[in-house]
Design an enzyme around this catalytic site. Structure first.
Site, mmCIF file in Angstrom:
data_model
loop_
_atom_site.group_PDB
_atom_site.id
_atom_site.type_symbol
_atom_site.label_atom_id
_atom_site.label_comp_id
_atom_site.label_asym_id
_atom_site.label_seq_id
_atom_site.Cartn_x
_atom_site.Cartn_y
_atom_site.Cartn_z
ATOM 1 N N ASP A 42 0.876 -1.170 0.000
ATOM 2 C CA ASP A 42 0.000 0.000 0.000
ATOM 3 C C ASP A 42 0.914 1.222 0.000
ATOM 4 O O ASP A 42 1.385 1.659 1.041
ATOM 5 C CB ASP A 42 -0.912 -0.027 1.230
ATOM 6 C CG ASP A 42 -1.776 1.209 1.364
ATOM 7 O OD1 ASP A 42 -1.844 1.997 0.392
ATOM 8 O OD2 ASP A 42 -2.378 1.404 2.437
ATOM 9 N N THR A 57 3.112 9.463 1.712
ATOM 10 C CA THR A 57 4.081 9.640 2.784
ATOM 11 C C THR A 57 4.728 8.314 3.178
ATOM 12 O O THR A 57 5.950 8.197 3.211
ATOM 13 C CB THR A 57 3.404 10.254 4.029
ATOM 14 O OG1 THR A 57 2.770 11.473 3.651
ATOM 15 C CG2 THR A 57 4.425 10.533 5.117
ATOM 16 N N ASP A 115 -6.391 4.022 -3.424
ATOM 17 C CA ASP A 115 -6.537 3.593 -2.035
ATOM 18 C C ASP A 115 -7.979 3.797 -1.560
ATOM 19 O O ASP A 115 -8.537 2.959 -0.847
ATOM 20 C CB ASP A 115 -5.553 4.327 -1.126
ATOM 21 C CG ASP A 115 -5.627 5.846 -1.242
ATOM 22 O OD1 ASP A 115 -6.221 6.362 -2.212
ATOM 23 O OD2 ASP A 115 -5.082 6.529 -0.351
#
EC number: 2.7.1.33
Length: 279
Positions: A6, A10, A101
């Site tokens: 994933d 960041t 996501d």
């Protein structure tokens, strides 16, 4: 082994899943960077048979990661936002522009709970809605806790909110600058989620279960007024649903899926919304 990735703006999170038992063997996270070094940023690829990827990072990061993996792993599956999948119709006018996501979270939430409100508490806080029957309404994006703190430029960015703090404490006025910043951004985040949820449920005439994921989900959940469940692996759940590779996944069982609490009644949601509008 299956390697699930994933890749966020960041952090890049990973986990290793046993192909036979469907058990999670290990997991970790690294900072998303321009280059990934095999063996240091990701697990030993010698034991990996397949990789599943959800990535919102720059295209170059994804391309380099896929290229690295394709030379070492038998199969690499990359998730993309599509117009429709697994019974859900994407609500975006340009479906491919929905963050993958968020799409994985919506798909996982729908497989688990039917219609739901999926909240991802990461660098940004995203709130997406999918109705019973599979119509995705779209969603909302607001700054996450860390992003809001950094935008204030008060030198407090390294003082994180304690995830074990009680919501009552975080909603009180701060008596030091760090507290005032932390409590203020916390109030902004949870107030936005609570109001968005109530407004959409009221407008659509349906009470939806709420599922939260992301790095700040635990602390944000303490201030959420509606019944909810925290599901750290929700994005991974979407990857499992899209690319089922184990017997358990093919049977529809997603790792770490929580018990979904029944939502509050629609009349209660509407009453709370009406009260908040009077204040």
């Amino acid at each position: 082994m299956i390697l699930d990735l994933d890749i966020g703006n960041t952090l890049s999170k990973w986990r290793l899943k046993d192909t036979d038992s469907s058990e999670i063997r290990s997991r970790g996270a690294v900072w998303t960077r321009e280059e990934w070094k095999p063996g240091s940023d990701i697990p030993d690829l010698d034991v990996v048979e397949a990789v599943r990827i959800s990535s919102v990072a720059r295209a170059a990061v994804l391309e380099q990661t896929v290229s690295l993996l394709q030379h070492r792993v038998q199969s690499v599956h990359v998730a993309h936002s599509t117009a429709e999948a697994l019974g859900v119709v994407n609500g975006y006018q340009e479906p491919h522009r929905l963050g993958v996501d968020r799409w994985m979270g919506v798909l996982a939430g729908y497989q688990l709970a039917g219609g739901c409100c999926a909240v991802d508490c990461g660098s940004a806080i995203t709130v997406d809605f999918v109705l019973p029957g599979g119509r995705h309404l779209g969603g909302y994006i607001v700054p996450g806790l860390r992003l809001m703190k950094e935008s204030l430029k008060l030198g407090t960015r390294n003082v994180a909110i304690d995830p074990d703090s009680e919501a009552e404490e975080l909603l009180l006025p701060g008596t030091r600058t760090v507290e005032a910043v932390n409590h203020g951004i916390y109030m902004a985040a949870v107030s936005a989620i609570n109001r968005i949820y109530a407004e959409v449920c009221d407008r659509e005439g349906v009470a939806l279960p709420m599922l939260l994921t992301g790095g700040d989900a635990r602390v944000v959940a303490r201030g959420v007024q509606s019944p909810h469940a925290v599901w750290p692996d929700m994005v991974y759940g979407g990857l499992e649903a899209c690319f089922p590779l184990t017997a358990a996944e093919r049977a529809g069982r997603m790792s770490g899926a929580p018990r979904v609490p029944p939502p509050a009644g629609l009349e209660k949601i509407r009453a709370g919304l009406a009260f908040s509008m009077l204040l």
